[in-house]
Design an enzyme around this catalytic site. Structure first.
Site, short mmCIF file in Angstrom:
data_model
loop_
_atom_site.label_atom_id
_atom_site.label_comp_id
_atom_site.label_asym_id
_atom_site.label_seq_id
_atom_site.Cartn_x
_atom_site.Cartn_y
_atom_site.Cartn_z
N HIS A 1 -19.31 -6.71 -38.60
CA HIS A 1 -20.35 -5.76 -38.19
C HIS A 1 -20.95 -6.18 -36.85
CE1 HIS A 1 -23.13 -2.47 -38.82
NE2 HIS A 1 -24.15 -3.26 -38.55
N ARG B 1 -18.99 -4.69 -34.10
CA ARG B 1 -19.42 -3.29 -33.91
C ARG B 1 -20.70 -3.25 -33.08
NH1 ARG B 1 -19.61 1.92 -36.21
NH2 ARG B 1 -21.65 2.66 -36.90
N HIS C 1 -22.81 7.70 -36.07
CA HIS C 1 -24.14 7.81 -36.65
C HIS C 1 -24.46 9.28 -36.92
CE1 HIS C 1 -25.61 3.71 -34.91
NE2 HIS C 1 -24.95 3.58 -36.05
N TYR D 1 -30.64 -0.02 -31.79
CA TYR D 1 -30.39 -0.68 -30.50
C TYR D 1 -31.57 -0.55 -29.55
CZ TYR D 1 -25.76 -0.79 -32.49
OH TYR D 1 -24.71 -1.03 -33.33
N ARG E 1 -16.32 0.69 -38.23
CA ARG E 1 -16.77 -0.13 -39.34
C ARG E 1 -15.60 -0.84 -40.00
NH1 ARG E 1 -19.48 4.90 -39.66
NH2 ARG E 1 -21.76 4.74 -39.50
N LYS F 1 -18.72 7.04 -43.97
CA LYS F 1 -20.08 6.82 -44.46
C LYS F 1 -20.95 8.06 -44.32
CE LYS F 1 -23.90 3.53 -44.08
NZ LYS F 1 -24.39 2.30 -43.42
#
Length: 456
Positions: free
Chosen positions: A396, A399, A422, A432, A282, A321
């Site tokens: 982003h 990414r 994640h 995705y 990120r 995050k």
């Protein structure tokens, strides 16, 4: 021990609940108003019954302070101090804004226990009405954009968030508040800095969802602290969150971008772009990278912090995050070589600047070694793509390109999820889904060829 004190037409009933942490006596207090028309004797009997009932509820744990504490009191005196220590700085800043703008003006004076699902439903319906936003929209004039670029006026100088700055410079509309702030800092009338585009009436679905989640978070905390029995938001359907397609690079574009970055005239920018393409980290994780995070012997990058700019606070460095965001990513030999070359260049800059250099250990820094602003990474990316003749893709989006290419290459989904940091594989699947569908089609074609004897 319970007691009652007459206050006008009502009585204040209080029950002792022992001593607080400072050794002082603590009490639960309620107000009781006798029904009209009672004789003195009957009023006394009714008061005694009210005292006994309140004392039983307090002693049995059935009395909840949310019956008398308003949302405004709870938010200001208890929830916000707690949230400041337990939420990420950006989330806390956003929630403060949500509470101030559209939650406390509606629910602030209500006791926590009186906030009902139907009131929340009506509130969400009101948020969906035209005129609710009632915000003038403005777009930056082209000559002012040139002024910002030539004078290197950053988001920090404008006192705006990095994502707002990106939208501002990309020609997107901004609110009157942002336009006024920028105009004030530039010391110019608003009509000399911005083009007025009229009024924007409705809130987006995502914005309504943000307000709803904030209210639900506050009330969930009240449940946890046994101030109310149930969070009324749990009985309300949350506003739908609509995602948007993220622009990303295909294989050919990513290969060309890689080659262009290798030969780019600014080694900081070229190295940053290749790091993003090869790791999928990120923007805030890239800004937070330090040299001690690079294991040159094991060929790994350790992601363990996030750096971002928050309006009125400045650059804040925190955790990743999610808990899964703290991860190690294996990197290829060519990136190891490039990082070695880049470190040599940075060491030369340190020597050239001498005492002016700030030893923060960051990979990507301002000219003097101090932590980089997120917006600078956005600016680097935009300039690199423009100089190299590529369509604009956000940081982003790079990414997203990394993840899409990994899936296309046959990397299993759990590994892709771990690389991206994640919290759950289902998150990766949801984001995705389109790429996974393409891979499923390719897999079906491949098994068909194997069964037909065309491929082994």
């Amino acid at each position: 021990m319970a007691s009652a004190l007459k206050r006008g037409n009502s009585y204040q009933i209080r029950v002792s609940v022992g001593r607080d942490s400072n050794g002082k006596y603590a009490y639960e207090v309620t107000t009781w108003t006798p029904p009209a028309g009672l004789t003195t004797k009957k009023e006394k009997a009714a008061l005694e019954a009210a005292i006994q009932d309140f004392e039983r509820r307090v002693k049995s744990g059935r009395y909840l302070s949310g019956e008398k504490t308003t949302l405004l009191e709870f938010a200001n005196t208890q929830w916000l101090p707690y949230a400041k220590s337990n939420l990420k700085p950006k989330t806390f800043a956003d929630y403060c804004e949500f509470l101030e703008k559209r939650i406390l003006p509606v629910f602030g004076r209500l006791p926590l226990a009186q906030i009902q699902p139907i009131q929340i439903i009506n509130w969400l319906r009101d948020l969906d009405q035209k005129g609710m936003r009632n915000t003038a929209r403005y777009r930056l004039l082209p000559h002012v954009l040139h002024l910002l670029k030539t004078n290197n006026i950053t988001a920090e100088k404008l006192d705006i968030a990095s994502n707002t700055n990106t939208r501002l410079r990309s020609g997107h509309v901004v609110s009157f508040e942002i336009a006024s702030r920028v105009s004030s800092i530039l010391n110019s009338p608003i009509d000399e800095v911005f083009e007025s585009l009229g009024m924007d009436d409705k809130l987006s679905d995502n914005t309504k969802g943000n307000y709803f989640r904030c209210l639900s978070s506050v009330l969930s905390t009240a449940v946890q602290w046994q101030m109310i029995i149930e969070n009324p938001c749990k009985r309300v359907k949350a506003p739908s969150q609509r995602g948007h397609e993220i622009s990303h690079m295909n294989i050919d574009e990513a290969q060309k971008a890689y080659q262009s970055a290798l030969n780019y005239h600014d080694i900081r920018v070229g190295t940053a772009i290749i790091t993003l393409l090869q790791t999928g980290i990120r923007e805030g994780e890239l800004a937070g990278l330090e040299w001690k995070d690079i294991d040159f012997d094991k060929s790994e990058i350790h992601i363990q912090r996030n750096s971002q700019y928050i309006r009125r606070i400045g650059i804040v460095t925190g955790t990743t995050k999610t808990r899964s965001g703290n991860r190690a990513i294996a990197i290829a030999p060519d990136l190891i070589d490039l990082l070695q070359k880049y470190r040599n260049w940075q060491n030369a800059e340190k020597a050239r600047l001498g005492d002016l250099w700030q030893n923060t250990d960051r990979l990507y820094t301002q000219w003097d070694g101090s932590p980089i602003h997120n917006q600078t990474i956005t600016k680097w990316n935009k300039k690199f793509l423009a100089d190299s003749g590529f369509k604009y893709t956000t940081v982003h989006g790079l990414r997203h390109s990394f993840a899409t290419l990994q899936i296309a290459a046959g990397t299993d989904l759990r590994t892709v999820s771990q690389l991206l940091g994640h919290a759950d594989v289902s998150t990766t699947m949801n984001i995705y889904a389109h790429s996974l569908k393409t891979s499923e089609t390719a897999a079906a074609s491949k098994i068909s060829k194997i069964l037909r004897g065309e491929e082994r």
